[in-house]
Design a protein around this motif. Sequence first.
Motif, PDB file in Angstrom:
ATOM      1  N   THR A   1      29.805  98.857  34.027  1.00 37.62           N
ATOM      2  CA  THR A   1      30.764  98.025  33.282  1.00 37.62           C
ATOM      3  C   THR A   1      31.526  98.906  32.308  1.00 37.62           C
ATOM      4  OG1 THR A   1      29.071  97.615  31.654  1.00 37.62           O
ATOM      5  CG2 THR A   1      29.293  95.980  33.399  1.00 37.62           C
ATOM      6  N   ARG A   2      32.564  98.337  31.730  1.00 36.15           N
ATOM      7  CA  ARG A   2      33.317  99.121  30.755  1.00 36.15           C
ATOM      8  C   ARG A   2      32.406  99.504  29.593  1.00 36.15           C
ATOM      9  NH1 ARG A   2      38.094  97.442  26.837  1.00 36.15           N
ATOM     10  NH2 ARG A   2      37.922  99.321  25.600  1.00 36.15           N
ATOM     11  N   LEU A   3      31.528  98.594  29.190  1.00 36.70           N
ATOM     12  CA  LEU A   3      30.585  98.900  28.102  1.00 36.70           C
ATOM     13  C   LEU A   3      29.777 100.149  28.448  1.00 36.70           C
ATOM     14  CD1 LEU A   3      29.001  98.132  25.491  1.00 36.70           C
ATOM     15  CD2 LEU A   3      27.483  96.795  26.948  1.00 36.70           C
ATOM     16  N   LEU A   4      29.271 100.222  29.663  1.00 38.05           N
ATOM     17  CA  LEU A   4      28.436 101.368  30.040  1.00 38.05           C
ATOM     18  C   LEU A   4      29.261 102.648  30.149  1.00 38.05           C
ATOM     19  CD1 LEU A   4      25.902  99.877  32.625  1.00 38.05           C
ATOM     20  CD2 LEU A   4      25.663 100.149  30.162  1.00 38.05           C
ATOM     21  N   LYS A   5      30.481 102.517  30.662  1.00 42.19           N
ATOM     22  CA  LYS A   5      31.326 103.723  30.769  1.00 42.19           C
ATOM     23  C   LYS A   5      31.597 104.290  29.387  1.00 42.19           C
ATOM     24  CE  LYS A   5      33.952 102.550  34.892  1.00 42.19           C
ATOM     25  NZ  LYS A   5      35.106 101.759  35.250  1.00 42.19           N
ATOM     26  N   ASP A   6      31.980 103.396  28.469  1.00 41.29           N
ATOM     27  CA  ASP A   6      32.304 103.856  27.118  1.00 41.29           C
ATOM     28  C   ASP A   6      31.064 104.416  26.417  1.00 41.29           C
ATOM     29  OD1 ASP A   6      34.826 103.087  27.661  1.00 41.29           O
ATOM     30  OD2 ASP A   6      34.879 101.362  26.313  1.00 41.29           O
ATOM     31  N   ALA A   7      29.922 103.755  26.650  1.00 40.76           N
ATOM     32  CA  ALA A   7      28.679 104.219  26.007  1.00 40.76           C
ATOM     33  C   ALA A   7      28.298 105.592  26.550  1.00 40.76           C
ATOM     34  CB  ALA A   7      27.566 103.217  26.258  1.00 40.76           C
ATOM     35  N   ASP A   8      28.487 105.748  27.848  1.00 39.82           N
ATOM     36  CA  ASP A   8      28.205 107.013  28.494  1.00 39.82           C
ATOM     37  C   ASP A   8      29.073 108.115  27.884  1.00 39.82           C
ATOM     38  OD1 ASP A   8      26.717 108.198  30.406  1.00 39.82           O
ATOM     39  OD2 ASP A   8      28.205 107.980  32.010  1.00 39.82           O
ATOM     40  N   ALA A   9      30.358 107.804  27.766  1.00 35.91           N
ATOM     41  CA  ALA A   9      31.292 108.783  27.201  1.00 35.91           C
ATOM     42  C   ALA A   9      30.924 109.111  25.759  1.00 35.91           C
ATOM     43  CB  ALA A   9      32.713 108.241  27.282  1.00 35.91           C
ATOM     44  N   ALA A  10      30.336 108.136  25.073  1.00 37.89           N
ATOM     45  CA  ALA A  10      29.975 108.369  23.665  1.00 37.89           C
ATOM     46  C   ALA A  10      28.614 109.051  23.545  1.00 37.89           C
ATOM     47  CB  ALA A  10      29.963 107.038  22.914  1.00 37.89           C
ATOM     48  N   GLY A  11      27.953 109.315  24.675  1.00 34.68           N
ATOM     49  CA  GLY A  11      26.711 110.103  24.649  1.00 34.68           C
ATOM     50  C   GLY A  11      25.431 109.287  24.685  1.00 34.68           C
ATOM     51  N   ALA A  12      25.531 107.958  24.851  1.00 34.67           N
ATOM     52  CA  ALA A  12      24.308 107.150  24.887  1.00 34.67           C
ATOM     53  C   ALA A  12      23.688 107.173  26.283  1.00 34.67           C
ATOM     54  CB  ALA A  12      24.629 105.708  24.490  1.00 34.67           C
ATOM     55  N   ILE A  13      22.381 106.943  26.361  1.00 32.75           N
ATOM     56  CA  ILE A  13      21.735 106.704  27.664  1.00 32.75           C
ATOM     57  C   ILE A  13      22.205 105.323  28.107  1.00 32.75           C
ATOM     58  CG2 ILE A  13      19.526 106.281  28.832  1.00 32.75           C
ATOM     59  CD1 ILE A  13      18.177 107.957  26.660  1.00 32.75           C
ATOM     60  N   THR A  14      22.528 105.168  29.380  1.00 35.70           N
ATOM     61  CA  THR A  14      22.971 103.837  29.813  1.00 35.70           C
ATOM     62  C   THR A  14      22.069 103.306  30.922  1.00 35.70           C
ATOM     63  OG1 THR A  14      24.527 104.827  31.358  1.00 35.70           O
ATOM     64  CG2 THR A  14      25.407 104.171  29.210  1.00 35.70           C
ATOM     65  N   VAL A  15      21.866 102.005  30.899  1.00 39.32           N
ATOM     66  CA  VAL A  15      21.062 101.345  31.939  1.00 39.32           C
ATOM     67  C   VAL A  15      21.874 100.189  32.490  1.00 39.32           C
ATOM     68  CG1 VAL A  15      18.922 100.119  32.456  1.00 39.32           C
ATOM     69  CG2 VAL A  15      18.910 101.979  30.792  1.00 39.32           C
ATOM     70  N   SER A  16      22.072 100.233  33.804  1.00 38.34           N
ATOM     71  CA  SER A  16      22.915  99.226  34.437  1.00 38.34           C
ATOM     72  C   SER A  16      22.138  97.930  34.686  1.00 38.34           C
ATOM     73  CB  SER A  16      23.418  99.782  35.766  1.00 38.34           C
ATOM     74  OG  SER A  16      23.830  98.736  36.600  1.00 38.34           O
ATOM     75  N   GLY A  17      22.877  96.842  34.699  1.00 36.98           N
ATOM     76  CA  GLY A  17      22.284  95.538  35.022  1.00 36.98           C
ATOM     77  C   GLY A  17      21.714  95.494  36.426  1.00 36.98           C
ATOM     78  N   VAL A  18      22.129  96.426  37.285  1.00 38.09           N
ATOM     79  CA  VAL A  18      21.582  96.468  38.644  1.00 38.09           C
ATOM     80  C   VAL A  18      20.064  96.679  38.578  1.00 38.09           C
ATOM     81  CG1 VAL A  18      21.545  97.774  40.807  1.00 38.09           C
ATOM     82  CG2 VAL A  18      23.711  97.291  39.683  1.00 38.09           C
ATOM     83  N   GLU A  19      19.648  97.520  37.627  1.00 34.21           N
ATOM     84  CA  GLU A  19      18.208  97.778  37.474  1.00 34.21           C
ATOM     85  C   GLU A  19      17.457  96.485  37.173  1.00 34.21           C
ATOM     86  OE1 GLU A  19      16.428 100.666  37.609  1.00 34.21           O
ATOM     87  OE2 GLU A  19      18.197 101.751  38.273  1.00 34.21           O
ATOM     88  N   MET A  20      18.003  95.724  36.244  1.00 35.06           N
ATOM     89  CA  MET A  20      17.356  94.458  35.878  1.00 35.06           C
ATOM     90  C   MET A  20      17.435  93.474  37.038  1.00 35.06           C
ATOM     91  SD  MET A  20      18.587  91.792  32.949  1.00 35.06           S
ATOM     92  CE  MET A  20      18.078  90.077  32.935  1.00 35.06           C
ATOM     93  N   PHE A  21      18.590  93.465  37.682  1.00 37.19           N
ATOM     94  CA  PHE A  21      18.801  92.520  38.766  1.00 37.19           C
ATOM     95  C   PHE A  21      17.753  92.717  39.866  1.00 37.19           C
ATOM     96  CE2 PHE A  21      20.573  91.555  42.903  1.00 37.19           C
ATOM     97  CZ  PHE A  21      20.741  90.184  42.751  1.00 37.19           C
ATOM     98  N   LEU A  22      17.583  93.970  40.259  1.00 42.38           N
ATOM     99  CA  LEU A  22      16.624  94.246  41.327  1.00 42.38           C
ATOM    100  C   LEU A  22      15.200  93.880  40.910  1.00 42.38           C
ATOM    101  CD1 LEU A  22      17.952  97.679  42.560  1.00 42.38           C
ATOM    102  CD2 LEU A  22      17.848  95.579  43.888  1.00 42.38           C
ATOM    103  N   ARG A  23      14.884  94.212  39.678  1.00 39.10           N
ATOM    104  CA  ARG A  23      13.514  93.977  39.229  1.00 39.10           C
ATOM    105  C   ARG A  23      13.210  92.487  39.098  1.00 39.10           C
ATOM    106  NH1 ARG A  23      11.765  98.883  36.016  1.00 39.10           N
ATOM    107  NH2 ARG A  23      13.131 100.513  36.801  1.00 39.10           N
ATOM    108  N   GLN A  24      14.162  91.739  38.527  1.00 43.04           N
ATOM    109  CA  GLN A  24      13.886  90.306  38.412  1.00 43.04           C
ATOM    110  C   GLN A  24      13.817  89.675  39.799  1.00 43.04           C
ATOM    111  OE1 GLN A  24      16.076  87.488  39.018  1.00 43.04           O
ATOM    112  NE2 GLN A  24      17.618  88.887  39.863  1.00 43.04           N
ATOM    113  N   ALA A  25      14.621  90.219  40.747  1.00 38.30           N
ATOM    114  CA  ALA A  25      14.648  89.649  42.096  1.00 38.30           C
ATOM    115  C   ALA A  25      13.326  89.910  42.824  1.00 38.30           C
ATOM    116  CB  ALA A  25      15.807  90.233  42.897  1.00 38.30           C
ATOM    117  N   ILE A  26      12.722  91.054  42.570  1.00 41.93           N
ATOM    118  CA  ILE A  26      11.434  91.335  43.205  1.00 41.93           C
ATOM    119  C   ILE A  26      10.389  90.345  42.706  1.00 41.93           C
ATOM    120  CG2 ILE A  26       9.568  93.026  43.427  1.00 41.93           C
ATOM    121  CD1 ILE A  26      11.744  95.203  43.341  1.00 41.93           C
ATOM    122  N   GLY A  27      10.399  90.087  41.401  1.00 36.63           N
ATOM    123  CA  GLY A  27       9.484  89.087  40.846  1.00 36.63           C
ATOM    124  C   GLY A  27       9.719  87.734  41.505  1.00 36.63           C
ATOM    125  N   GLN A  28      10.973  87.388  41.672  1.00 42.32           N
ATOM    126  CA  GLN A  28      11.321  86.108  42.313  1.00 42.32           C
ATOM    127  C   GLN A  28      10.823  86.067  43.748  1.00 42.32           C
ATOM    128  OE1 GLN A  28      15.585  85.681  41.970  1.00 42.32           O
ATOM    129  NE2 GLN A  28      15.340  84.533  40.077  1.00 42.32           N
TER     130      GLN A  28
END
Length: 655
Positions: free
Chosen positions: A516-543
């Motif tokens: 997302t734009r939030l992650l791109k900007d955070a990345d550019a600003a030097g933060a570690i970024t975690v995409s919602g895809v990670e959460m999506f997959l994990r919650q889906a496995i639980g489901q």
Amino acid sequence: MGSAAGAFKNSAMVCAPLMDQSVEQMVIDMQSAKAQGADVVEVRLDCIDKFQPGQDLETIIRNKPLPVIIVYSTVVYNGDPNARLASGADTPVLVPGGLVTALDSFTFEPTHDRHNCTRPKWEGGQYEGDEHQRLEALRLAHDLGADYVDFELKVASELIGELKNKHRNGGKVIVSSYLNGATPSKEKLRHLVASMQATGADIIKVVSNADDITEMERIFYLLSQCEVPAVAYSVGERGLMSQLLCPKFGGALVYGSMEGNSIPGLPTLDSLKEVYKVDCINSDTKVFGLVSKPVSHSKGPMLHNPTLRHANFNGIYVPMFVDDLKKFFDVYASPDFAGYSVGFPYKEAVVQFCDEVHPLAKSIGAVNTIIRRPGDGKLIGYNTDCEGSITAIEDALRDQKYVNGRSLNSPLAGKQFVVVGAGGAGRAIAVGARSRGARLIIFDIDLERAKCLARAVSGEARHFESLAHFQPENGAILANATPIGMHPSTERIPAAEETLGNYHLVFDAVYTPRKTRLLKDADAAGAITVSGVEMFLRQAIGQFNLFTGTEGISSISPCYHFRNHPLSIREGDQYEGDETKRQESNYIDVELENLLALIVLQVAQKFNDSIDGKKPDKFKVIVSSHNFHNTPSVEAIADLFTRIQDRQLPCSWST
Ligand SMILES: O=C1C[C@@](O)(C(=O)O)C[C@@H](O)[C@@H]1O
């Protein structure tokens, strides 16, 4: 697990409607439809410019690579009788499917206050000419050997008698009724079906324009009532479920649009064949779905359907555009409807419709997974978002992965953790972060809502507007739990760009787009970024575990097993080779703890393509296992490697 559907082939045919303006293009598209898996094509004569019945029909029928349905429909108006009359056209000609008859005899509701009055183009006729010529063209199509000719109810009795007397060929007649409005009551549908069958139709077709997803239950009822093969569905996002489930309830046709030629409100041929596998659906197929509004952004169908199939579970997972939760759960109360994912904006509201709620979901105050307990049909609510989001963040914060269950030394302990959005997803993330010892600050546009969540997690509440000037502590974490930045509004960002560099890690629950734009900007600003895809997959496995009864309803956290096999799909974070090659490739890093991870891997490539809207040239797959108590069988591993090789994916195995 349910009975396997693999070997089953129902009798429903997949049909591609063709709306080209030239006969030449129709011929080309008939071939493409075949190549894309259609069993039959529906040729819309009313779309052809300067249509010449004799010559054009001959060309179409001579060149057809598949059985062809010929449709020649007149213009449909919006169901408002005044609009019809004001148009000045000749009333009986106006509406295909005998709508006028239907309106008169069954007194349908006027449709002026409906969400979407206009019938999608693919279901509306375009022909505004002489009725006699139109019917002549349909007669001719039958005489020339069209496999099916579609007549509206209004003209059907007369024409069918005439054609059947001729005994010319084996062509069949579809009698159709396009209800330019919501689906009528069951009683009215029964009458309508009876009058359509009485024409001598070989197949009947009823199409409505749903106001609400609960109308689909009447469509399914209609399908079950017909004595002749029937096609019945509703158009639009609220009606999509009727198209996808039609083979379960005995429908004869499922419509799908061709690649590059998408038709609003219609699934694509590819998704019918590859994702939903409609040819494997039977009456025993269990229905799962995402209850949400909107719903079309979800990648849930792409993930759950292939996974169900690989697990040999006779189920289908469909988008469910729901407006009214109570109505929805009241109407779909049969054991056929076996479970749901719950998405925005219903995760909190849905709690009251569950008969029982798992303690974790109760403490969060939000449910994102519901299963219907097989024994008593009760709806049991769970929350798999909480562990899904928190483990994704934790994994990104430390090199060392989880070994067994809950970690006692979470990297979140003591950290300042900023959550934007105090709705269902925000609640799950905040409760999860709190359980790991983080200190919460909750931002929301509704300060009262923020305060309510802050109280539950012993945190602070702030108004969303103040986020722009908020100075986080060193090492702070930011989690967006609002839909801001989600496709199609991808330029939006929930926090001020200039503050992003102050965060150690930024997580976005939005997963379309992956970055997302939030992650791109955070990345550019030097933060570690975690995409919602990670959460999506994990919650889906639980489901998935809950849907398929891997866990059943036990006192164990629904995410327990899932936590034992975290799966991450990131780019290159474990790669030790050549950097140029790394950048050219995509990496799938899978901790393979049991078969589920393996199954997910099988669908991961398609899934990734779809999220990114591109087809990567290459994948690097790293399969690793930290815990062998559940190691898959040798056969399963061999199968995994075969599949990897089939796709020419370079792969390495590490433990
Ligand atoms: O947040 C999400 C994502 C989701 O809504 C989807 O988009 O498929 C499905 C939900 O179960 C889950 O909690």
